[in-house]
Structures are given as structure tokens and as C-alpha cells.
Motif scaffolding. Structure first.
Motif, PDB file in Angstrom:
ATOM      1  N   PRO A   1      30.475  37.308  36.158  1.00 48.73           N
ATOM      2  CA  PRO A   1      29.631  38.017  37.124  1.00 48.73           C
ATOM      3  C   PRO A   1      29.900  39.517  37.112  1.00 48.73           C
ATOM      4  N   GLY A   2      28.929  40.252  37.611  1.00 48.61           N
ATOM      5  CA  GLY A   2      29.092  41.676  37.838  1.00 48.61           C
ATOM      6  C   GLY A   2      28.576  41.977  39.232  1.00 48.61           C
TER       7      GLY A   2
ATOM      8  N   ALA B   1      32.573  32.040  41.826  1.00 43.78           N
ATOM      9  CA  ALA B   1      32.273  33.037  42.857  1.00 43.78           C
ATOM     10  C   ALA B   1      31.173  32.582  43.803  1.00 43.78           C
ATOM     11  N   HIS B   2      30.321  31.665  43.339  1.00 42.18           N
ATOM     12  CA  HIS B   2      29.130  31.283  44.095  1.00 42.18           C
ATOM     13  C   HIS B   2      29.418  30.876  45.541  1.00 42.18           C
ATOM     14  N   PRO B   3      30.315  29.912  45.810  1.00 44.10           N
ATOM     15  CA  PRO B   3      30.557  29.547  47.213  1.00 44.10           C
ATOM     16  C   PRO B   3      31.223  30.664  48.006  1.00 44.10           C
ATOM     17  N   GLU B   4      31.985  31.514  47.315  1.00 45.04           N
ATOM     18  CA  GLU B   4      32.663  32.599  48.024  1.00 45.04           C
ATOM     19  C   GLU B   4      31.667  33.689  48.424  1.00 45.04           C
TER      20      GLU B   4
ATOM     21  N   GLY C   1      37.396  42.937  51.767  1.00 46.56           N
ATOM     22  CA  GLY C   1      38.109  44.202  51.843  1.00 46.56           C
ATOM     23  C   GLY C   1      37.249  45.362  51.388  1.00 46.56           C
ATOM     24  N   ILE C   2      36.486  45.177  50.313  1.00 46.07           N
ATOM     25  CA  ILE C   2      35.605  46.237  49.816  1.00 46.07           C
ATOM     26  C   ILE C   2      34.522  46.555  50.837  1.00 46.07           C
ATOM     27  N   VAL C   3      33.927  45.504  51.431  1.00 41.79           N
ATOM     28  CA  VAL C   3      32.894  45.709  52.442  1.00 41.79           C
ATOM     29  C   VAL C   3      33.457  46.485  53.629  1.00 41.79           C
TER      30      VAL C   3
ATOM     31  N   GLY D   1      33.376  41.584  36.847  1.00 41.12           N
ATOM     32  CA  GLY D   1      34.161  40.366  36.783  1.00 41.12           C
ATOM     33  C   GLY D   1      34.345  39.731  38.150  1.00 41.12           C
ATOM     34  N   TYR D   2      34.966  38.570  38.135  1.00 44.72           N
ATOM     35  CA  TYR D   2      35.183  37.791  39.361  1.00 44.72           C
ATOM     36  C   TYR D   2      36.231  38.434  40.263  1.00 44.72           C
ATOM     37  N   ILE D   3      35.980  38.414  41.556  1.00 37.90           N
ATOM     38  CA  ILE D   3      36.999  38.760  42.551  1.00 37.90           C
ATOM     39  C   ILE D   3      36.915  37.725  43.673  1.00 37.90           C
ATOM     40  N   PRO D   4      38.045  37.401  44.302  1.00 38.92           N
ATOM     41  CA  PRO D   4      38.041  36.393  45.373  1.00 38.92           C
ATOM     42  C   PRO D   4      37.410  36.923  46.653  1.00 38.92           C
ATOM     43  N   LEU D   5      37.133  35.987  47.555  1.00 38.77           N
ATOM     44  CA  LEU D   5      36.433  36.296  48.802  1.00 38.77           C
ATOM     45  C   LEU D   5      37.123  37.390  49.605  1.00 38.77           C
ATOM     46  N   GLU D   6      38.435  37.292  49.785  1.00 37.02           N
ATOM     47  CA  GLU D   6      39.126  38.272  50.618  1.00 37.02           C
ATOM     48  C   GLU D   6      39.044  39.672  50.041  1.00 37.02           C
TER      49      GLU D   6
END
Length: 249
Positions: free
Chosen positions: A221-222, A112-115, A241-243, A232-237
Motif C-alpha cells: 500500500p501507499g 492494512a485493510h481492517p486497520e 499518531g500521524i493524524v 508501505g504498510y504502517i500499523p493502526l496506532e
């Protein structure tokens, strides 16, 4: 859920049964068997009913979980967003705050770090908070202590650089590897090592663990996006979308 579906199916099946027969407790054995057969026949003929019921129940459960998570965020808002010890990056005055619970030995945190970095770099209106949550053993704990010691001694910019380095570091976390990292980043190794056992470092990690427990975050991650929790992990897109949804209200 299955009990709820069975109840719903029974209600549908007995809709045409005389009112006197609606009292399940008053049914004879034969009447119960006939009702079971009718329910089974109905569901075999109309399987979409079960699929629809599953979808409705799942949506209700998701909405209930989301409401419960929002309440947890509200109850713990001060420690989430203004605890006084967590690193804050991005735009400190951003309209959306993203809180990230991390462990440097967590593979999904590393993924998740780079995303997360791309999310913050591509959106100038996000406030980013990192909370050290070492849960994967001694090496995780040592890494978090090192990062927090750097923050206390050298400040936020140094912490951000150290955080990135620890997230991408290969091999074990040890006194030797941290001393080498300290040398590469230009720190006074003995001073940083000496600060790793400071009360402030211990308190920050302890408070983060207590906060995560209250929020039901049991691993890394949380994330907390505004008033929404993601465990848990979620991808960048999906992050984007949440933002976007938060901004739309």
C-alpha cells in the motif's frame, strides 16, 4: 553519508593542527598518515561522536525527504484529493484526508485493510479516498476493473461493499470467482463484466498509475495523510499518531 562523517571527523581532528596544515592538498605523505592515525585514534576513543553524527545526518535526511514529499503532494493535490473518479468515504468534509493506494492481491494491503477501517470508524472527522493501483499482475488488474465497473454501475455504496469483499476474498481472481462474487452481492454479472473494459475504468487506472509514479509510490500500500506520504504498510496506532500530528499542526 560516510563521506560526510569522515569530513566531520577530520574537522574535529585537525582543530588543534596549525592553520598551515589545514590544506590537505599541501600535506606531505607523512603528514597525511599522521592525520589518518589521529582521526582513527580520536574515533576509537570517542565512538559516540560517530553515533551522534549518524543520528544528526539521518534526521536531516528524513526532514529533507519529508519536505520533498510535501512538495509532491502540493503539486499533485488536485489528482490526489479531487480526481473525480476515486471512491470517497468516511466524512467527505473531514479535517484530515487519507488517500490509500491499493492492490487487491497485495498481502500488506490486506493486512492494512481492517486497520484502515478501524481508523475511519473510530474517527468521524477523516475523509478516506481509495485509489486502485493494480501492480501485481493480471489478477490484480481484473479485480480493480471489476471494482471500478461496480462503482460506475451501482454507485459508491456498492463499490465499498465490493472493495471489502475483494480484500478478503480467498483464492484466485478469475471470471468464475468474480461471477460468483457478483451473484452473492446481487449484481447483474454480464452488465458488470461488460463495463470492465469501459474507457472510464481504463482512464481511472491509468491516471492512478501516472500519479503514483509522480509521487514515487512504487508499490502498495501507499498512503497520503494530509500532506505526508507513507510508502508501505504502517500499523493502526502509527496511523492515528500521524493524524494527531496533522491536527496539532
Amino acid at each position: 553519508m560516510l563521506k560526510q562523517l569522515a569530513t566531520a571527523a577530520m574537522a574535529l581532528s585537525i582543530a588543534g593542527v596549525p592553520a598551515a596544515a589545514h590544506d590537505i592538498g599541501a600535506m606531505t605523505v607523512q603528514e597525511r598518515e599522521e592525520l589518518r592515525a589521529e582521526i582513527r585514534s580520536f574515533l576509537l576513543d570517542e565512538p559516540q561522536v560517530l553515533l551522534d553524527a549518524f543520528a544528526v545526518l539521518e534526521e536531516r535526511e528524513q526532514n529533507e525527504r519529508a519536505r520533498a514529499d510535501m512538495e509532491l503532494v502540493q503539486m499533485n493535490a488536485d489528482q490526489l484529493f479531487n480526481d473525480g473518479h476515486s471512491w470517497i468515504g468516511g466524512n467527505p468534509d473531514g479535517d484530515v484526508t487519507v488517500v490509500e493506494f491499493i492492490d487487491y492481491r497485495c498481502g500488506f494491503c490486506r493486512r492494512a485493510h481492517p486497520e484502515v477501517g478501524e481508523l475511519i470508524a473510530s474517527d468521524s472527522d477523516i475523509r478516506h479516498i481509495i485509489k486502485e493501483l493494480p501492480v501485481l499482475g493480471e489478477q490484480s488488474l481484473i479485480a480493480s476493473r471489476f471494482a471500478l465497473a461496480v462503482k460506475h454501475i451501482h454507485g459508491d455504496d456498492a463499490y465499498a461493499e465490493t472493495h471489502d469483499a475483494l480484500m478478503t476474498m480467498r483464492g484466485d481472481v478469475s471470471d468464475v470467482s468474480l461471477a460468483e462474487l457478483s451473484r452473492q452481492l446481487g449484481y447483474e454479472t454480464e452488465v458488470v463484466f461488460g463495463a470492465m473494459d469501459d474507457e472510464a475504468v481504463e482512464r481511472a487506472i491509468s491516471e492512478n498509475h501516472a500519479l503514483a509514479q509522480r509521487l514515487g509510490i512504487n508499490g502498495t500500500p501507499g498512503f497520503v495523510f494530509g500532506d505526508r506520504m507513507v510508502r508501505g504498510y504502517i500499523p493502526l496506532e502509527q496511523m492515528r499518531g500521524i493524524v494527531a500530528e496533522l491536527r496539532e499542526g
